[in-house]
Enzyme design. Structure first.
Site, PDB file in Angstrom:
ATOM      1  N   ILE A  52     -79.690  23.721  56.615  1.00 59.26           N
ATOM      2  CA  ILE A  52     -80.974  23.050  56.829  1.00 59.26           C
ATOM      3  C   ILE A  52     -82.096  24.052  57.098  1.00 59.26           C
ATOM      4  CG2 ILE A  52     -80.341  20.725  57.543  1.00 59.26           C
ATOM      5  CD1 ILE A  52     -80.585  21.626  60.434  1.00 59.26           C
ATOM      6  N   ALA A  73     -76.080  18.194  61.732  1.00 59.01           N
ATOM      7  CA  ALA A  73     -75.791  19.629  61.617  1.00 59.01           C
ATOM      8  C   ALA A  73     -76.219  20.372  62.874  1.00 59.01           C
ATOM      9  CB  ALA A  73     -76.537  20.197  60.407  1.00 59.01           C
ATOM     10  N   ASN A  91     -80.291  27.444  65.381  1.00 60.86           N
ATOM     11  CA  ASN A  91     -79.645  26.417  64.552  1.00 60.86           C
ATOM     12  C   ASN A  91     -80.106  25.015  64.910  1.00 60.86           C
ATOM     13  OD1 ASN A  91     -77.188  27.167  62.701  1.00 60.86           O
ATOM     14  ND2 ASN A  91     -77.228  28.628  64.380  1.00 60.86           N
ATOM     15  N   SER A 116     -77.240  14.165  72.486  1.00 57.74           N
ATOM     16  CA  SER A 116     -76.046  14.336  73.324  1.00 57.74           C
ATOM     17  C   SER A 116     -76.306  13.959  74.772  1.00 57.74           C
ATOM     18  CB  SER A 116     -75.624  15.806  73.272  1.00 57.74           C
ATOM     19  OG  SER A 116     -74.638  16.085  74.232  1.00 57.74           O
ATOM     20  N   TYR A 140     -77.033  24.634  75.085  1.00 58.08           N
ATOM     21  CA  TYR A 140     -76.712  23.562  74.134  1.00 58.08           C
ATOM     22  C   TYR A 140     -77.507  22.296  74.486  1.00 58.08           C
ATOM     23  CZ  TYR A 140     -74.299  19.604  72.075  1.00 58.08           C
ATOM     24  OH  TYR A 140     -74.031  18.427  71.424  1.00 58.08           O
ATOM     25  N   LYS A 144     -80.595  20.337  72.397  1.00 53.12           N
ATOM     26  CA  LYS A 144     -80.591  18.922  71.988  1.00 53.12           C
ATOM     27  C   LYS A 144     -81.819  18.195  72.549  1.00 53.12           C
ATOM     28  CE  LYS A 144     -77.106  18.493  69.308  1.00 53.12           C
ATOM     29  NZ  LYS A 144     -77.157  17.901  67.962  1.00 53.12           N
ATOM     30  N   VAL A 204     -55.671  21.612  82.881  1.00 56.37           N
ATOM     31  CA  VAL A 204     -56.540  20.666  83.586  1.00 56.37           C
ATOM     32  C   VAL A 204     -57.596  21.493  84.306  1.00 56.37           C
ATOM     33  CG1 VAL A 204     -56.652  18.887  85.369  1.00 56.37           C
ATOM     34  CG2 VAL A 204     -54.648  19.027  83.861  1.00 56.37           C
TER      35      VAL A 204
HETATM   36  N1  UFG Z   1     -60.820  19.497  79.842  1.00 55.27           N
HETATM   37  C1  UFG Z   1     -59.627  19.890  80.411  1.00 55.27           C
HETATM   38  N2  UFG Z   1     -58.757  20.597  79.654  1.00 55.27           N
HETATM   39  C2  UFG Z   1     -59.022  20.936  78.351  1.00 55.27           C
HETATM   40  C3  UFG Z   1     -60.243  20.528  77.764  1.00 55.27           C
HETATM   41  C4  UFG Z   1     -61.129  19.809  78.553  1.00 55.27           C
HETATM   42  O1  UFG Z   1     -59.354  19.617  81.589  1.00 55.27           O
HETATM   43  O2  UFG Z   1     -58.181  21.584  77.719  1.00 55.27           O
HETATM   44  C5  UFG Z   1     -61.736  18.680  80.647  1.00 55.27           C
HETATM   45  C6  UFG Z   1     -63.136  19.264  80.725  1.00 55.27           C
HETATM   46  O3  UFG Z   1     -63.214  20.200  81.764  1.00 55.27           O
HETATM   47  C7  UFG Z   1     -63.959  18.005  80.940  1.00 55.27           C
HETATM   48  C8  UFG Z   1     -63.193  16.931  80.171  1.00 55.27           C
HETATM   49  O4  UFG Z   1     -61.861  17.453  80.009  1.00 55.27           O
HETATM   50  O5  UFG Z   1     -63.973  17.653  82.284  1.00 55.27           O
HETATM   51  C9  UFG Z   1     -63.770  16.649  78.794  1.00 55.27           C
HETATM   52  O6  UFG Z   1     -63.952  17.892  78.138  1.00 55.27           O
HETATM   53  P1  UFG Z   1     -64.342  18.026  76.596  1.00 55.27           P
HETATM   54  O7  UFG Z   1     -64.405  19.483  76.297  1.00 55.27           O
HETATM   55  O8  UFG Z   1     -63.427  17.183  75.776  1.00 55.27           O
HETATM   56  O9  UFG Z   1     -65.782  17.368  76.498  1.00 55.27           O
HETATM   57  P2  UFG Z   1     -67.096  17.664  77.355  1.00 55.27           P
HETATM   58  O10 UFG Z   1     -67.285  16.521  78.287  1.00 55.27           O
HETATM   59  O11 UFG Z   1     -67.089  19.001  77.955  1.00 55.27           O
HETATM   60  O12 UFG Z   1     -68.202  17.738  76.212  1.00 55.27           O
HETATM   61  C10 UFG Z   1     -68.540  16.663  75.355  1.00 55.27           C
HETATM   62  C11 UFG Z   1     -69.059  17.239  74.041  1.00 55.27           C
HETATM   63  C12 UFG Z   1     -70.291  18.070  74.277  1.00 55.27           C
HETATM   64  C13 UFG Z   1     -71.315  17.234  74.988  1.00 55.27           C
HETATM   65  C14 UFG Z   1     -70.726  16.605  76.221  1.00 55.27           C
HETATM   66  C15 UFG Z   1     -71.715  15.647  76.792  1.00 55.27           C
HETATM   67  O13 UFG Z   1     -68.079  18.034  73.428  1.00 55.27           O
HETATM   68  O14 UFG Z   1     -70.828  18.476  73.027  1.00 55.27           O
HETATM   69  O15 UFG Z   1     -69.531  15.890  75.914  1.00 55.27           O
HETATM   70  O16 UFG Z   1     -71.219  15.081  77.917  1.00 55.27           O
HETATM   71  F1  UFG Z   1     -72.345  18.016  75.368  1.00 55.27           F
END
Ligand code: UFG
Length: 324
Positions: A52, A73, A91, A116, A140, A144, A204
């Site tokens: 883009i 994107a 980006n 987001s 990030y 957004k 966790v």
């Molecule tokens: N987590 C774990 N173990 C892992 C991965 C994640 O405990 O292996 C926990 C994280 O710490 C968090 C929860 O699981 O507490 C969810 O984590 P994710 O990485 O799945 O998602 P996030 O909430 O961090 O992020 C998502 C999107 C982002 C966005 C955000 C907005 O991926 O792009 O939601 O709330 F910004």
């Protein structure tokens, strides 16, 4: 309608593209494949490799009679954004400015944008409505929020009809498409890798949060419910020249990390050992959406809010992709 989907080779963009095609729309996908996969682009969509940031490519695509654009994107790794904020401003903000400019020049006046929950940062309370303070805690989230502000200004000044959808945690799979990021950072696919025997233990991140079981709580939305919201948002852009509508999107319920892992054990029937880790920097304790505004204004409802269903769909996708 004839639609341009930028970022249509990614997880959410490809599911939405498949839904748009099923609704009878014509779709051109523009994707630079920096994180997407060409084989995720649904058959029936025309695929163009490109960015883009490339105004020439955009001009040629948009001059072909595009009615509306759906913009997925973006870079979306919070940790990466902390280390390399310039990538996110370039980006996510620069890319959006390039797209808006090209759309204005081509007279394309309808946009649906992937925003987001990260724009809210650490909220004062949950569930989070759209008028909650926006205080991102990462580049990030900043990028957004900046893109949302850009789109609002463009709408007011130049008659764009736009909808920003602020996603919470997107999960599951639909229409043969699901999550395959590299590296994978998201909880559900990472936990399922353990169930599949491809990783030793589920990590966790944080067990001392002020929640019932001490682990962080998120609001998970099924990717197909999210796709449905895009169809409604697209229709809404038609009646909103000069307006920028903003909607939060979640299922309205929170699940802790341990609850998600429990659901994964139930769905897969496999033991999933866990390993406690320190908190991941920048992670809020609880993020739950209020989706009342999109329910009231566009009639959207979460049809698939059950955690077991989201995990089951992600599991089926993983098994299909890896041959069991
Ligand atoms: N987590 C774990 N173990 C892992 C991965 C994640 O405990 O292996 C926990 C994280 O710490 C968090 C929860 O699981 O507490 C969810 O984590 P994710 O990485 O799945 O998602 P996030 O909430 O961090 O992020 C998502 C999107 C982002 C966005 C955000 C907005 O991926 O792009 O939601 O709330 F910004």
């Amino acid at each position: 309608m004839r639609l341009l989907v930028v970022g249509g080779a990614g997880y959410i963009g490809s599911v939405v593209t498949a839904r748009l095609l099923a609704e009878g729309h014509q779709v051109v996908v523009l994707d630079d494949l920096s994180t997407g996969h060409e084989d995720a682009v649904p058959e029936g969509a025309e695929f163009r490799l490109g960015s883009i940031a490339d105004r020439k490519a955009l001009a040629s695509l948009l001059s072909g009679g595009v009615d509306a654009v759906l913009h997925f994107a973006a870079l979306s790794l919070v940790g990466e954004s902390m280390a390399q904020p310039e990538l996110y401003w370039g980006n996510n903000v620069g890319g959006t400015l390039s797209l808006l400019t090209s759309m204005r020049e081509a007279g394309v006046r309808r946009l649906v944008f992937s925003s987001s929950a990260a724009v809210y940062g650490e909220p004062d309370s949950n569930p989070i409505p759209e008028d909650a303070p926006t205080r991102p805690t990462s580049p990030y989230g900043n990028s957004k929020l900046a893109a949302d502000l850009l789109i609002g200004d463009e709408a007011r000044a130049h008659g764009l009809g736009a909808v920003s959808l602020r996603y919470f945690n997107v999960a599951g799979a639909a229409l043969g498409r699901g999550e395959r990021h590299n590296p994978e950072t998201h909880l559900i696919p990472r936990v399922l890798e353990v169930a599949a025997g491809r990783a030793e233990a589920a990590l966790v991140f944080g067990t001392d949060y002020p929640t019932l079981d001490g682990t962080a709580i998120r609001d998970y939305i099924h990717v197909d419910d999210l796709a449905q919201a895009h169809l409604l948002a697209l229709a809404a852009t038609g009646g909103a020249p000069g307006r920028h509508l903003v909607y939060n999107l979640g299922s309205g319920a929170g699940f802790s990390v341990l609850e998600v892992i429990g659901a994964a054990r139930d769905v897969t029937g496999r033991p999933i050992p866990i390993r406690h880790q320190p908190r991941r920097p920048g992670d809020p304790a609880v993020l739950v959406a209020s989706s009342q505004r999109i329910a009231a204004e566009l009639g959207w409802v979460a049809r698939r809010p059950a955690m077991a269903g989201m995990v089951a769909d992600a599991w089926e996708f993983l098994l299909a992709r890896t041959g069991g």
